[in-house]
Design a protein around this motif. Structure first.
Motif, PDB file in Angstrom:
ATOM      1  N   ASP A 488       0.727  -1.230   0.306  1.00 30.35           N
ATOM      2  CA  ASP A 488       0.454  -0.284   0.372  1.00 30.35           C
ATOM      3  C   ASP A 488       0.694   1.275   0.033  1.00 30.35           C
ATOM      4  OD1 ASP A 488      -2.170  -1.598  -0.077  1.00 30.35           O
ATOM      5  OD2 ASP A 488      -2.522  -1.543   2.881  1.00 30.35           O
ATOM      6  N   ARG A 489       1.952   1.205   0.712  1.00 34.47           N
ATOM      7  CA  ARG A 489       2.339   2.302   0.561  1.00 34.47           C
ATOM      8  C   ARG A 489       3.663   2.225  -0.761  1.00 34.47           C
ATOM      9  NH1 ARG A 489       8.386   2.470   3.882  1.00 34.47           N
ATOM     10  NH2 ARG A 489       8.976   4.545   3.650  1.00 34.47           N
ATOM     11  N   ILE A 490       3.951   1.441  -0.903  1.00 32.74           N
ATOM     12  CA  ILE A 490       4.726   1.843  -2.588  1.00 32.74           C
ATOM     13  C   ILE A 490       3.335   2.304  -3.368  1.00 32.74           C
ATOM     14  CG2 ILE A 490       5.165   0.870  -4.675  1.00 32.74           C
ATOM     15  CD1 ILE A 490       6.712  -0.607  -3.263  1.00 32.74           C
ATOM     16  N   LEU A 491       2.083   1.938  -3.776  1.00 27.44           N
ATOM     17  CA  LEU A 491       1.203   2.524  -4.612  1.00 27.44           C
ATOM     18  C   LEU A 491       0.630   3.565  -4.466  1.00 27.44           C
ATOM     19  CD1 LEU A 491      -0.787  -0.963  -4.385  1.00 27.44           C
ATOM     20  CD2 LEU A 491       0.572   0.568  -6.871  1.00 27.44           C
ATOM     21  N   GLU A 553       4.273  -4.073 -12.501  1.00 28.43           N
ATOM     22  CA  GLU A 553       5.833  -2.631 -12.048  1.00 28.43           C
ATOM     23  C   GLU A 553       5.045  -2.668 -10.790  1.00 28.43           C
ATOM     24  OE1 GLU A 553       6.259  -0.967 -15.176  1.00 28.43           O
ATOM     25  OE2 GLU A 553       6.317   0.493 -13.411  1.00 28.43           O
ATOM     26  N   LEU A 554       4.148  -2.969 -10.079  1.00 27.79           N
ATOM     27  CA  LEU A 554       4.530  -3.481  -8.585  1.00 27.79           C
ATOM     28  C   LEU A 554       5.369  -4.274  -8.212  1.00 27.79           C
ATOM     29  CD1 LEU A 554       3.317  -2.857  -5.344  1.00 27.79           C
ATOM     30  CD2 LEU A 554       1.692  -4.467  -6.264  1.00 27.79           C
ATOM     31  N   GLU A 555       5.256  -5.170  -9.175  1.00 29.78           N
ATOM     32  CA  GLU A 555       6.449  -6.350  -8.469  1.00 29.78           C
ATOM     33  C   GLU A 555       7.890  -6.109  -8.791  1.00 29.78           C
ATOM     34  OE1 GLU A 555       5.370  -9.043 -12.208  1.00 29.78           O
ATOM     35  OE2 GLU A 555       3.688  -9.228 -11.334  1.00 29.78           O
ATOM     36  N   LYS A 556       8.276  -4.879 -10.078  1.00 30.30           N
ATOM     37  CA  LYS A 556       9.446  -4.544 -10.346  1.00 30.30           C
ATOM     38  C   LYS A 556       9.419  -3.284  -8.906  1.00 30.30           C
ATOM     39  CE  LYS A 556       9.099  -2.947 -14.226  1.00 30.30           C
ATOM     40  NZ  LYS A 556       8.967  -2.388 -15.697  1.00 30.30           N
ATOM     41  N   ALA A 557       8.219  -2.692  -8.538  1.00 33.00           N
ATOM     42  CA  ALA A 557       8.962  -1.722  -7.397  1.00 33.00           C
ATOM     43  C   ALA A 557       9.343  -2.592  -5.627  1.00 33.00           C
ATOM     44  CB  ALA A 557       7.830  -0.683  -7.409  1.00 33.00           C
ATOM     45  N   LEU A 558       8.565  -3.493  -5.578  1.00 34.98           N
ATOM     46  CA  LEU A 558       9.049  -4.351  -3.974  1.00 34.98           C
ATOM     47  C   LEU A 558       9.930  -4.689  -4.154  1.00 34.98           C
ATOM     48  CD1 LEU A 558       4.912  -6.115  -4.151  1.00 34.98           C
ATOM     49  CD2 LEU A 558       6.105  -4.159  -2.764  1.00 34.98           C
ATOM     50  N   ARG A 559      10.752  -5.403  -5.750  1.00 35.81           N
ATOM     51  CA  ARG A 559      12.069  -5.780  -5.561  1.00 35.81           C
ATOM     52  C   ARG A 559      12.966  -5.040  -5.660  1.00 35.81           C
ATOM     53  NH1 ARG A 559      10.028  -9.405 -10.895  1.00 35.81           N
ATOM     54  NH2 ARG A 559       8.663 -10.867  -9.724  1.00 35.81           N
ATOM     55  N   LEU A 560      12.710  -3.418  -5.778  1.00 38.52           N
ATOM     56  CA  LEU A 560      14.003  -2.870  -6.544  1.00 38.52           C
ATOM     57  C   LEU A 560      14.057  -2.171  -5.338  1.00 38.52           C
ATOM     58  CD1 LEU A 560      15.901  -0.446  -8.242  1.00 38.52           C
ATOM     59  CD2 LEU A 560      13.744   0.922  -8.496  1.00 38.52           C
ATOM     60  N   ALA A 561      12.820  -1.862  -4.209  1.00 39.13           N
ATOM     61  CA  ALA A 561      12.686  -1.399  -2.771  1.00 39.13           C
ATOM     62  C   ALA A 561      13.923  -2.388  -2.235  1.00 39.13           C
ATOM     63  CB  ALA A 561      11.667  -1.663  -2.280  1.00 39.13           C
ATOM     64  N   ASP A 562      14.004  -3.338  -2.164  1.00 38.65           N
ATOM     65  CA  ASP A 562      14.865  -4.304  -1.608  1.00 38.65           C
ATOM     66  C   ASP A 562      16.293  -4.131  -2.022  1.00 38.65           C
ATOM     67  OD1 ASP A 562      12.940  -5.338  -0.103  1.00 38.65           O
ATOM     68  OD2 ASP A 562      12.243  -7.586  -1.767  1.00 38.65           O
ATOM     69  N   PHE A 563      16.248  -3.752  -3.730  1.00 40.49           N
ATOM     70  CA  PHE A 563      17.498  -3.934  -3.818  1.00 40.49           C
ATOM     71  C   PHE A 563      18.528  -2.651  -3.594  1.00 40.49           C
ATOM     72  CE2 PHE A 563      16.553  -6.617  -7.792  1.00 40.49           C
ATOM     73  CZ  PHE A 563      17.278  -7.497  -7.813  1.00 40.49           C
ATOM     74  N   ILE A 564      17.806  -1.518  -3.566  1.00 35.40           N
ATOM     75  CA  ILE A 564      17.989  -0.401  -2.673  1.00 35.40           C
ATOM     76  C   ILE A 564      18.877  -0.985  -1.579  1.00 35.40           C
ATOM     77  CG2 ILE A 564      17.903   2.197  -2.282  1.00 35.40           C
ATOM     78  CD1 ILE A 564      15.442   1.268  -4.563  1.00 35.40           C
ATOM     79  N   GLU A 565      18.621  -1.577  -0.562  1.00 33.01           N
ATOM     80  CA  GLU A 565      19.383  -1.726   1.372  1.00 33.01           C
ATOM     81  C   GLU A 565      20.169  -2.723   0.566  1.00 33.01           C
ATOM     82  OE1 GLU A 565      15.259  -2.655   3.239  1.00 33.01           O
ATOM     83  OE2 GLU A 565      14.500  -0.938   3.108  1.00 33.01           O
ATOM     84  N   LEU A 566      19.886  -3.607  -0.659  1.00 32.30           N
ATOM     85  CA  LEU A 566      20.837  -4.728  -0.587  1.00 32.30           C
ATOM     86  C   LEU A 566      22.954  -3.959  -0.802  1.00 32.30           C
ATOM     87  CD1 LEU A 566      21.932  -7.397  -0.709  1.00 32.30           C
ATOM     88  CD2 LEU A 566      20.572  -7.369  -2.695  1.00 32.30           C
ATOM     89  N   GLY A 567      22.048  -3.115  -2.220  1.00 31.94           N
ATOM     90  CA  GLY A 567      23.425  -2.550  -2.571  1.00 31.94           C
ATOM     91  C   GLY A 567      23.858  -1.311  -0.823  1.00 31.94           C
TER      92      GLY A 567
END
Lengths: 636, 222, 247
Positions: A488-491, A553-567
């Motif tokens: 919900d937060r991302i959307l 788009e939502l799938e990509k966004a959720l994955r990217l949110a994690d990638f950013i932290e992983l980065g």
């Protein structure tokens, strides 16, 4: 917390046998009462799911693709290593163990690496029996070829599609167990989070990617087989859907993340040609068997490659590493290419590539032989670039490829969360700081088929006494709510930038500062930049569509949110490790000749990071070398 | 074990199709008599026709022939219905010409044309000779039914000439695809053999359709 | 360059779909077709619209997940290519490109250009494997397999399961897909013991799933990214009769 790798007693050769002798068994009638969740359907996931099902466990297997056959193991081209010594060229388990350990620059465990080599030979038997059409001699025996970083021929292959054939074998075995109703498949389901009950892994929350529904699944153990996370660089050789979310969620729930910054940059991918590019296609390393890598001796040489005479070419790998030449390991080949490109000798439109030339091979053996060996790769090259590589050299360039890092696991492949296992590329185990070519299919398969099925019983035997968790446990509700809130937060951000736009920005930072060559100020800056990107992501990302329904788009966004932290964690790890080893090259720590300089006295340990929203906590697993003395890794 | 309709139906079509292909060779060889000068042709052709009508073996074959046509058509219709169901939505743009032959994409329509031809052909000859519908057939000097005369009269009508000749074209296309497909359906997969089969099918289709196409014209100009 | 995409939009299986046109600018010739759709989707996001749903994963022609009917051809205008390996240099500036999902009863539309190909998995589950439990294999070189046999099995085994064969077939037949797996396994000595049962079960599932009959148009082998020969279907037919009559 003290990290215990649970290395068994005994001589190196006896450890795995000793482990099996002492591990607990479960009788067949009890196995069917035990549920295991497997996330991922690649070589390790499908192999584990099929084998565990054969043993009698009740298996549920989840994957985000539409079919289990699509997992990215499918894309591995070159082959799979095994110490069969069919070529009578002096190979042995010991030599393979040593090559792998040395290839990883002595940053992996002896016992794990030895087990990998030990189980390689039966694995070839196993795949042959399952119908993998490995290349054969006319007389009917198996053929081998050589790969980077070794001087024997121990690589088995099925044309340039070895990964595909192995994966399809695993997929077929998985389907065999589906037919026997021992495995339930959940295609188009993505794991959103891990559920712990009393600190023990008891299930997952998955999102049905078609309906958008969040579903709860409970089990006695959870196995993550979710592959590598090099999509953190955005441009990589990985599939577009490959992601680090499952292991990242597990990490946030308490699983330690080991050596996150150890990422292999593959030397022979196709160069980036534009900003909109989504993927860098890999050209198998096997090409380096016959292809020679060079750049012009003269900067910005305007001539076509074929017009540049032999004397004006710099075969830099042959020059710098005369004994291994073009077959130097990947990290070394990539760094050497980067060195030449950065020095201004790059070729191609964007000056970001080097030549891979088959002129000599064609002259020596004729075009037919080259075509027999690499025909499909040349065809693929033509499809993508429109260039005929028989007539002029290929343009290749380094690209982010394999994650040596991953969830920390012990000898049993269990993470620091009881009941949570990580197999295949998503764990850190066997490759140290650099993976040798054709060892990834091996590790994924061995983990899934041979190791996990022999270690998970040791844990499950104890959990027989307790009841299987149910999805009614309050822990499931709490986690599901957290997932829902995140969605919900991302959307609800409704910002102005697309997910891809943020991903490109992240990729740029990571590629610049945390790839082939790293330094302190760069990494410090990168951490700041990624943190700023994270803030900007959560305030300015724009995702259209709905939560309850198919929404790519939502799938990509959720994955990217994690990638950013992983980065951030990757840069933190790279910053903390003040030495150069394998793929991790810190500019401050190099020899006068520009080679990696290890600091065994201070850094002979595995970095295992504990999640902490404020600052990641480092735990060290000391690496002790009883059987092999770490040496300077020379391929000269 | 339950029979698989996907295989059974296609096999029936293939078997009957091959039988019909064989029949066409015999039929065309005999009809080539019509290309001879009228005086010679009449006697030979009528004698041959009488032989066919009176030979018990041929009578059996004739029933097999009727059955083949029927089975071929019935199963073709069943196949067509299933194929339509399997592809309920058509593409807005479909360039199948770039990946397959026109005949292979239109076997049903070609077959329908051939069926119309067969019906007309049967009315013209079989109904008159065998069933005695229409004007009575005369006898020639040798005492055989004068089938030649029936043929000759028919092909003095330019519309019939055009009909018979033009419909030999879809026949050719149908045979070209059908012959090779029948072999493959029945499980002939030998690689060099398949290339050879493709050539034979082409030659066969050309010979049969050219042969049947030319005869009416030749007879017309006799 | 600039292209007009005429794209099939459909919310879900039950809904009626329709074509919608999108004029897309700022494209370059070395973009792949899927990157062009990515680019279009980014513009749709910025306009606040739902993006076009389409499938992809590896983007290097091997996973088989991408599959779009482009300008009247499965995977676009070239032979033996996947959608992800199609580049915009195959189109002219200003072209209108019609983009449709795979069409077949056995492949129902999920959304827009995404279809459900799970029928393929169910065919494989009916015997598209060799029953060999982990840990039971004999020494690999104990079974000698001639190069020709291994190559022939590999030719068939190369199938990526994209479904282009079904998509292009006017009858929606899955014969090429099914025959490729049958021939891969039945050619190898390891697969011979279960050969007849495999043929019977896999073909029965193929019938069950609602695929059409094979009429050997040959379109499938042209659109197949791996160029799997239609002779495989003929061979499957032979194997079917052998399994039915002599087993």
């Amino acid at each position: 917390m003290k990290l215990d790798a649970k290395i068994p007693e005994g001589r190196l050769e006896d450890k795995w046998r000793n482990y099996q002798l002492k591990s607990q068994l479960i009788n067949p009638a009890n196995k069917k009462k035990l549920k295991v969740i497997v996330v991922g359907s690649g070589l390790s996931g499908a192999g584990a799911a099929a084998t565990l099902a054969e043993l009698g466990y009740d298996i549920q297997c989840f994957f985000y693709q539409d079919s289990a056959r699509r997992a990215h193991s499918v894309a591995a081209q070159g082959g799979i290593n095994a110490a069969k010594n069919y070529q009578h060229d002096g190979d042995s388990i010991w030599r393979m163990f040593y090559d792998t350990l040395k290839g990883g620059d002595f940053r992996s465990r002896e016992a794990n690496t030895y087990r990998l080599a030990e189980l390689s030979a039966p694995l070839i038997d196993h795949f042959t029996q399952q119908g993998v059409p490995f290349a054969r001699e006319y007389g009917g025996v198996l053929v081998n070829r050589s790969f980077g970083g070794v001087q024997v021929q121990r690589t088995f292959y099925a044309r340039g599609q070895t990964g595909q054939q192995l994966l399809l074998a695993a997929y077929s075995q998985l389907n065999k167990m589906v037919r026997q109703q021992k495995v339930t498949l959940f295609p188009r389901h993505e794991m959103m989070d891990l559920v712990l009950v009393d600190g023990v892994a008891k299930g997952i929350i998955a999102r049905d990617l078609v309906t958008g529904e969040l579903k709860r699944f409970a089990a006695d153990a959870v196995v993550l087989a979710t592959g590598g996370y090099s999509r953190v660089y955005r441009l990589s050789t990985l599939a577009i859907g490959c992601n680090g979310s499952a292991i990242w969620k597990a990490h946030k729930r308490g699983a330690f993340f080991a050596a996150p910054s150890f990422t292999q940059i593959h030397p022979t991918a196709l160069p980036q040609s534009s900003e909109s590019q989504s993927k860098l296609t890999l050209m198998s390393e096997s090409l380096r068997n016959d292809g020679r890598i060079w750049v012009p001796l003269q900067k910005d040489d305007p001539r076509k490659p074929n017009d540049i005479p032999e004397a004006e070419r710099d075969y830099y790998l042959e020059r710098r590493y005369p004994s291994f030449g073009n077959l130097a390991p990947r990290d070394i080949a990539s760094r050497a290419a980067k060195e030449r490109i950065d020095a201004g000798f790059g070729v191609g439109r964007l000056k970001n590539a080097v030549y891979l030339d088959f002129r000599k091979a064609i002259a020596d053996y004729g075009q037919q032989v080259v075509q027999d060996r690499y025909g499909n790769l040349f065809k693929m090259y033509k499809k993508i670039t429109g260039i005929n590589a028989y007539a002029e050299p290929m343009l290749i360039s380094p690209a982010a490829h394999f994650s040596m890092g991953g969830l920390w696991v012990d000898y049993e492949l269990m993470t620091t969360i009881p009941g949570l296992y990580a197999v295949g590329e998503c764990n850190f185990s066997d490759h140290g700081a650099n993976r040798l070519g054709a060892n990834s299919l091996l590790q994924a398969s061995v983990d899934g088929y041979f190791i996990l099925p022999n270690t998970i019983n040791n844990y499950l035997a104890a959990s027989l006494a307790t009841d299987t968790a149910t999805v009614d446990d309050p822990a499931f509700e709490v986690v599901e709510q957290e997932v829902k809130d995140q969605i919900d937060r991302i959307l609800s951000v409704h910002g102005k930038r697309t997910v891809d736009d943020f991903h490109r920005a992240l990729g740029k930072i990571m590629w610049q500062e945390c790839a082939m060559s790293r330094n302190k100020p760069g990494l410090e800056q990168a951490i700041e930049d990624i943190k700023a990107l994270r803030t900007s992501f959560w305030s300015d990302v724009k995702v259209t569509g709905v939560a309850r329904g198919l929404n790519t788009e939502l799938e990509k966004a959720l994955r990217l949110a994690d990638f950013i932290e992983l980065g951030i964690l990757m840069c933190t790890d790279a910053l903390q490790r003040e030495e150069s080893c394998g793929a991790h090259f810190r500019e401050e720590y190099q020899t006068e000749e520009g080679e990696a300089q290890r600091r065994d006295d201070d850094f002979a340990y595995v970095s295992a990071w504990e999640y902490d929203p404020e600052a990641f906590q480092l735990h060290r697993e000391e690496l002790t070398f009883e059987y092999v003395q770490p040496s300077v890794r020379s391929y000269k | 074990m339950k029979s698989n309709r996907l295989f059974f139906r296609k096999n029936m079509i293939a078997l009957t199709g091959l039988f019909l292909c064989l029949f066409l060779i015999v039929h065309l060889s005999a009809n080539c008599l019509l290309l001879l000068p009228q005086d010679t042709a009449r006697g030979l052709y009528n004698a041959y026709s009488t032989f066919l009508r009176e030979n018990p073996l041929i009578m059996v074959v004739a029933y097999a022939l009727y059955a083949s046509i029927l089975v071929h058509v019935v199963y073709a219709v069943l196949v067509l219905i299933r194929n339509r169901k399997a592809k309920p939505v058509k593409y807005a743009v479909n360039l199948h010409k770039e990946n397959s032959s026109w005949a292979s994409q239109n076997m049903g329509a070609l077959g329908a044309l051939i069926l119309i031809f067969i019906i007309v052909h049967l009315v013209n000859f079989w109904a008159r000779i065998k069933l005695g519908i229409g004007a009575e057939v005369a006898y020639d000097e040798a005492g055989n039914k004068d089938i030649y005369e029936v043929t000759y009269t028919l092909f003095q009508n330019v519309y019939y000439v055009a009909f018979y000749t033009l419909l030999a074209i879809p026949l050719g296309f149908h045979l070209h695809h059908g012959l090779q497909a029948a072999f493959k359906t029945l499980g002939f997969y030998h690689q060099p053999g398949l290339q050879w089969l493709a050539k034979v099918s082409l030659i066969y289709a050309i010979v049969i359709s050219a042969g049947f196409g030319i005869i009416p014209i030749v007879v017309y100009f006799q | 360059m600039q292209l007009t995409f005429r794209i099939w939009r459909q919310e879900q299986f039950q809904d009626k779909g329709a074509f919608k046109e999108y004029l897309v600018d700022h494209l370059t010739e070395d973009m792949s077709f899927l990157e062009a759709l990515d680019h279009l989707n980014e513009t749709l996001v910025l306009k606040g619209e739902r993006v076009i749903a389409f499938e992809y994963d590896c983007r290097e022609g091997i996973c088989g997940q991408c599959g779009i009917f482009i300008n009247g051809r499965a995977h676009g205008p070239h032979d033996h290519v996947t959608t992800c390996q199609l580049h915009l240099r195959s189109f002219q500036d200003g072209d209108t490109v019609t983009v449709e999902p795979w069409r077949a009863k056995a492949f129902p539309v999920v959304q827009d250009l995404i279809v459900d190909r799970s029928a393929f998995d169910r065919i494989i589950a009916q015997g598209g494997y060799i029953s060999a439990k982990t840990g039971t294999a004999p020494e690999a070189n104990a079974i000698l397999i001639g190069k020709e046999t291994a190559d022939k099995a590999m030719d068939a085994a190369a199938c990526i399961g994209c479904g282009a064969c079904v998509a292009t077939c006017k009858n929606g037949s899955a014969a090429l897909f099914t025959s490729a797996k049958i021939n891969h396994l039945n050619t190898l000595p390891q697969g011979k013991l279960e050969a007849d049962q495999r043929v019977r079960d896999m073909t029965a599932q193929m019938e069950e799933e609602g695929f059409g009959h094979c009429s050997f148009t040959g379109a499938c082998e042209v659109e197949c990214p791996e160029g799997i020969s239609i002779a495989n279907i003929a061979e499957m037919n032979a194997r079917y009769w052998k399994a039915r009559l002599f087993a």
